[in-house]
Scaffold this motif. Structure first.
Motif, mmCIF file in Angstrom:
data_model
loop_
_atom_site.group_PDB
_atom_site.id
_atom_site.type_symbol
_atom_site.label_atom_id
_atom_site.label_comp_id
_atom_site.label_asym_id
_atom_site.label_seq_id
_atom_site.Cartn_x
_atom_site.Cartn_y
_atom_site.Cartn_z
ATOM 1 N N LYS A 1 -12.694 -13.992 -2.073
ATOM 2 C CA LYS A 1 -12.375 -14.117 -0.644
ATOM 3 C C LYS A 1 -13.227 -13.155 0.185
ATOM 4 N N LEU A 2 -13.347 -11.918 -0.297
ATOM 5 C CA LEU A 2 -14.117 -10.922 0.448
ATOM 6 C C LEU A 2 -15.589 -11.316 0.541
ATOM 7 N N TYR B 1 -6.476 0.345 -2.615
ATOM 8 C CA TYR B 1 -5.400 -0.613 -2.362
ATOM 9 C C TYR B 1 -5.205 -1.472 -3.605
ATOM 10 N N LEU C 1 -8.615 -8.419 4.886
ATOM 11 C CA LEU C 1 -7.798 -7.771 3.858
ATOM 12 C C LEU C 1 -6.372 -8.319 3.826
ATOM 13 N N GLY C 2 -6.022 -9.163 4.786
ATOM 14 C CA GLY C 2 -4.721 -9.827 4.743
ATOM 15 C C GLY C 2 -3.536 -8.893 4.877
ATOM 16 N N MET D 1 -3.138 -9.872 1.513
ATOM 17 C CA MET D 1 -3.841 -9.673 0.250
ATOM 18 C C MET D 1 -3.624 -8.263 -0.297
ATOM 19 N N ILE D 2 -3.977 -7.223 0.506
ATOM 20 C CA ILE D 2 -3.793 -5.885 -0.059
ATOM 21 C C ILE D 2 -2.315 -5.534 -0.105
ATOM 22 N N GLY D 3 -1.955 -4.787 -1.144
ATOM 23 C CA GLY D 3 -0.576 -4.378 -1.330
ATOM 24 C C GLY D 3 -0.434 -2.881 -1.142
ATOM 25 N N ARG D 4 0.155 -2.217 -2.110
ATOM 26 C CA ARG D 4 0.412 -0.778 -2.006
ATOM 27 C C ARG D 4 -0.886 0.022 -1.896
ATOM 28 N N LEU E 1 1.610 -1.115 4.962
ATOM 29 C CA LEU E 1 1.542 -1.418 3.530
ATOM 30 C C LEU E 1 2.948 -1.240 2.943
ATOM 31 N N PRO E 2 3.190 -1.764 1.733
ATOM 32 C CA PRO E 2 4.554 -1.675 1.198
ATOM 33 C C PRO E 2 5.059 -0.241 1.034
ATOM 34 N N ASN E 3 4.157 0.712 0.802
ATOM 35 C CA ASN E 3 4.624 2.072 0.518
ATOM 36 C C ASN E 3 4.211 3.117 1.532
#
Lengths: 134, 134
Positions: B93-94, B82, A26-27, B1-4, A48-50
């Protein structure tokens, strides 16, 4: 009353495998494992960012998450944690509303060195809720 | 890869009771219910300062969350979502890592009118993971 979502906790049966999944697949930004013997868990923080995901793995013989993993062999979402400004005021309001606070009802020092309480999942749609002093 | 963390979804058997719990007991900002017949759910958004909780209630006869509620009568945490920058790159990628994408592997338009995919819970520590294009 509730503020930020402090974290989502996920109980995992294999910590190294879970770290690899979040970091390599998931990086995500993943901390080193942190042993918390007072809480009976080893914790890995996914930043995570938040907000955070916390991976929980049993530590010692009386880990509070062992029973959950016995019932959920592949792991699963264990609880959500909301921040509150004043944990004693929050507790008293919740008790007045008939909500059940787990344990003896007194806040304990949690994984982030702040006072926390847990609320009965049956009072919150099957969701174990942790409150943490902001 | 995953963000908020876009949201945590909680399936609830009684939407009015869950709204009352989050609005009146936990003091959160709660939206009106939004019927999403294309997704087989009615959704209520709990707006926290940094993310959302989504309460999901079955809508119609083939709701994708009915089976979950049959197994979890009081409700429970259903999935986490996410955000990703590029959902097709994330999917590829997954899949290359051996992760299972649910359904036919093509992104669908989700509850926020953005492309989403769901990943197999057994590949993610018993956690149903939704990815949403940021």
């Amino acid at each position: 009353m509730i503020g930020r979502l402090n974290h989502v906790a996920i109980a995992v049966p294999d910590l190294d495998a879970a770290i690899a999944t979040y970091r390599d697949v998931l990086g995500a930004k993943v901390s080193k494992p942190v042993a918390q013997p007072a809480h009976g868990v080893t914790v890995v923080f996914i930043e995570l960012p938040n907000t955070k995901i916390e991976l929980l793995h049993p530590l010692g013989e009386k880990s509070p998450i062992q029973g959950f993993l016995d019932k959920n062999a592949t792991g699963g979402i264990h609880h959500v944690c909301y921040e509150v400004e004043d944990i004693l005021a929050a507790r008293d309001k919740l008790k007045a509303e008939g909500m059940r606070v787990l344990g003896d009802g007194e806040p304990k020092i949690g994984a982030h060195d702040k006072p926390v309480l847990f609320l009965h999942p049956k009072d919150f749609n099957g969701t174990l809720v942790e409150l943490e002093q902001a």
